[in-house]
Design a protein around this motif. Structure first.
Motif, mmCIF file in Angstrom:
data_model
loop_
_atom_site.group_PDB
_atom_site.id
_atom_site.type_symbol
_atom_site.label_atom_id
_atom_site.label_comp_id
_atom_site.label_asym_id
_atom_site.label_seq_id
_atom_site.Cartn_x
_atom_site.Cartn_y
_atom_site.Cartn_z
ATOM 1 N N GLY A 108 0.814 -1.213 0.000
ATOM 2 C CA GLY A 108 0.000 0.000 0.000
ATOM 3 C C GLY A 108 0.843 1.256 0.000
ATOM 4 O O GLY A 108 0.567 2.215 -0.738
ATOM 5 N N TYR A 109 1.892 1.252 0.807
ATOM 6 C CA TYR A 109 2.785 2.417 0.888
ATOM 7 C C TYR A 109 3.417 2.736 -0.458
ATOM 8 O O TYR A 109 3.372 3.882 -0.937
ATOM 9 C CB TYR A 109 3.859 2.144 1.946
ATOM 10 N N VAL A 134 -3.157 11.661 -0.502
ATOM 11 C CA VAL A 134 -2.404 10.520 -1.026
ATOM 12 C C VAL A 134 -1.089 10.355 -0.261
ATOM 13 O O VAL A 134 -0.704 9.241 0.115
ATOM 14 C CB VAL A 134 -2.137 10.686 -2.536
ATOM 15 N N ASN A 135 -0.405 11.468 -0.008
ATOM 16 C CA ASN A 135 0.858 11.414 0.722
ATOM 17 C C ASN A 135 0.648 10.910 2.151
ATOM 18 O O ASN A 135 1.433 10.100 2.663
ATOM 19 C CB ASN A 135 1.500 12.798 0.745
ATOM 20 N N LYS A 136 -0.435 11.371 2.778
ATOM 21 C CA LYS A 136 -0.734 10.915 4.143
ATOM 22 C C LYS A 136 -1.055 9.432 4.149
ATOM 23 O O LYS A 136 -0.608 8.684 5.035
ATOM 24 C CB LYS A 136 -1.894 11.719 4.729
ATOM 25 N N ARG A 137 -1.827 8.977 3.164
ATOM 26 C CA ARG A 137 -2.183 7.565 3.093
ATOM 27 C C ARG A 137 -0.933 6.703 2.880
ATOM 28 O O ARG A 137 -0.816 5.617 3.475
ATOM 29 C CB ARG A 137 -3.161 7.329 1.952
ATOM 30 N N ALA A 138 0.003 7.185 2.068
ATOM 31 C CA ALA A 138 1.252 6.452 1.862
ATOM 32 C C ALA A 138 1.995 6.283 3.179
ATOM 33 O O ALA A 138 2.479 5.188 3.506
ATOM 34 C CB ALA A 138 2.128 7.185 0.850
ATOM 35 N N ALA A 211 6.044 10.762 12.289
ATOM 36 C CA ALA A 211 6.192 12.229 12.272
ATOM 37 C C ALA A 211 5.520 12.823 11.042
ATOM 38 O O ALA A 211 4.927 13.915 11.114
ATOM 39 C CB ALA A 211 7.675 12.593 12.296
ATOM 40 N N ASN A 212 5.593 12.129 9.915
ATOM 41 C CA ASN A 212 5.001 12.643 8.681
ATOM 42 C C ASN A 212 3.485 12.801 8.773
ATOM 43 O O ASN A 212 2.910 13.677 8.110
ATOM 44 C CB ASN A 212 5.347 11.725 7.502
ATOM 45 N N ILE A 213 2.833 11.954 9.576
ATOM 46 C CA ILE A 213 1.372 12.059 9.705
ATOM 47 C C ILE A 213 0.964 12.755 11.003
ATOM 48 O O ILE A 213 -0.213 12.795 11.343
ATOM 49 C CB ILE A 213 0.693 10.675 9.612
#
Length: 245
Positions: A108-109, A134-138, A211-213
Motif C-alpha cells: 500500500g505504501y 495521497v501522501n498521508k495515506r502512503a 512524524a510525517n502524519i
C-alpha cells in the motif's frame, strides 16, 4: 605512483563497493543515507541561520527522495508476491500473519508513493488536497508495515531463542551428532542476528512516517539521524550479503 594507484583502485574495499552498488538495493541504501544526512545537515544549517547552504542541502534531499521513488516503481508487485508466498507457506501463525500484514502494508505504501511521484513530476495532476491525502495515506501504510515488521521480529526472535535454548539442552544422542547440533545452532544464531538487526532498523524507522502524519513532533535533525542510522545498517547488511556470495 602507478603501484600506489593500482593498490587503491584494485583494493578489495573498492571492488566490494562496486559489487554492492551494482545492486539496486545497494544504490538505494546509499542514496537514502545521503538523503537523510542531507535532511539532518539542512536542519543543522538552518538552526544556525545559514539559509543559503541549507537550501542547497534541502534540494539534494528532495532530488534524492524523488529519484528513489522512481527506483521503487516496480516494488509494490514484489511485496504483493511476498504476501502471497507467505500465505502459502506453513509457518508459525503469528509470524505468518505479521509477515503478510507487513508485506501488504509496504504494498500500500509503495503504491501510493508511486502516485506521489507521478504527481511530483507532473505526469498526473492532483488537486493540492488530493495530493496531501495521497501522501498521508502512503505514510499510514508505511507506518503500518513497520509496526507489523516490529511485531514479526519480536515473535521470530522469541521463537528462535527458544529453539536455541532447547537445542543446547538436548543431548548429543538425541540430535544425532555434535557437529549437526553446532551447525544448527550456528544457523539459528545467524537468522536471529539478522532479525534483531531488522528490529533495530524498524525501531528507528517507525518514527519517520509517524512524524510525517503528525503522531509525533520530532524535528528534521532527529529524523535525519534516525534515517541515516538505518540506511547505514541496511547498507552493511547488503554488503555482507553481496560479498559473501
Amino acid at each position: 605512483m602507478a603501484s600506489v594507484a593500482s593498490q587503491v583502485i584494485l583494493h578489495p574495499a573498492a571492488s566490494g563497493s562496486l559489487k554492492v552498488l551494482a545492486t539496486t538495493l545497494g544504490r538505494d541504501k546509499l542514496y537514502r543515507a545521503i538523503q537523510y544526512f542531507a535532511r539532518f545537515y539542512a536542519w543543522f544549517l538552518l538552526a544556525r541561520g545559514n539559509q543559503y547552504d541549507a537550501t542547497r542541502w534541502n534540494a539534494l534531499k528532495s532530488h534524492l527522495a524523488l529519484g528513489r521513488k522512481l527506483m521503487r516503481l516496480g516494488k509494490p508487485l514484489e511485496h504483493l508476491q511476498a504476501a502471497l508466498r507467505a500465505s502459502q507457506t506453513a509457518s508459525e501463525l503469528k509470524e505468518q500473519v505479521t509477515t503478510i500484514a507487513r508485506q501488504l502494508g509496504y504494498f500500500g505504501y509503495l503504491t501510493y508513493d508511486a502516485i506521489v511521484w507521478a504527481n511530483t513530476v507532473r505526469f498526473i495532476v492532483l488537486k493540492p488536497a488530493t495530493a496531501q491525502h495521497v501522501n498521508k495515506r502512503a505514510n499510514q501504510f508505511w507506518l503500518a508495515g513497520i509496526v507489523f515488521s516490529i511485531a514479526n521480529c519480536v515473535f521470530k526472535t522469541a521463537r528462535l531463542t527458544a529453539e536455541m535454548q532447547s537445542l543446547r539442552a538436548t543431548s548429543e544422542k538425541d540430535v544425532g551428532s555434535d557437529n549437526a547440533r553446532l551447525a544448527r545452532l550456528s544457523g539459528l544464531d545467524g537468522i536471529r542476528s539478522a532479525t534483531r538487526r531488522q528490529l533495530l532498523i524498524d525501531i528507528f524507522d517507525v518514527w519517520i512516517p509517524a512524524a510525517n502524519i503528525g503522531l509525533v513532533s520530532f524535528n528534521d535533525g532527529i529524523l535525519g539521524i534516525f534515517g541515516l542510522i538505518t540506511s547505514v545498517l541496511a547498507l552493511q547488511a547488503q554488503w555482507t550479503a553481496v560479498i559473501s556470495k
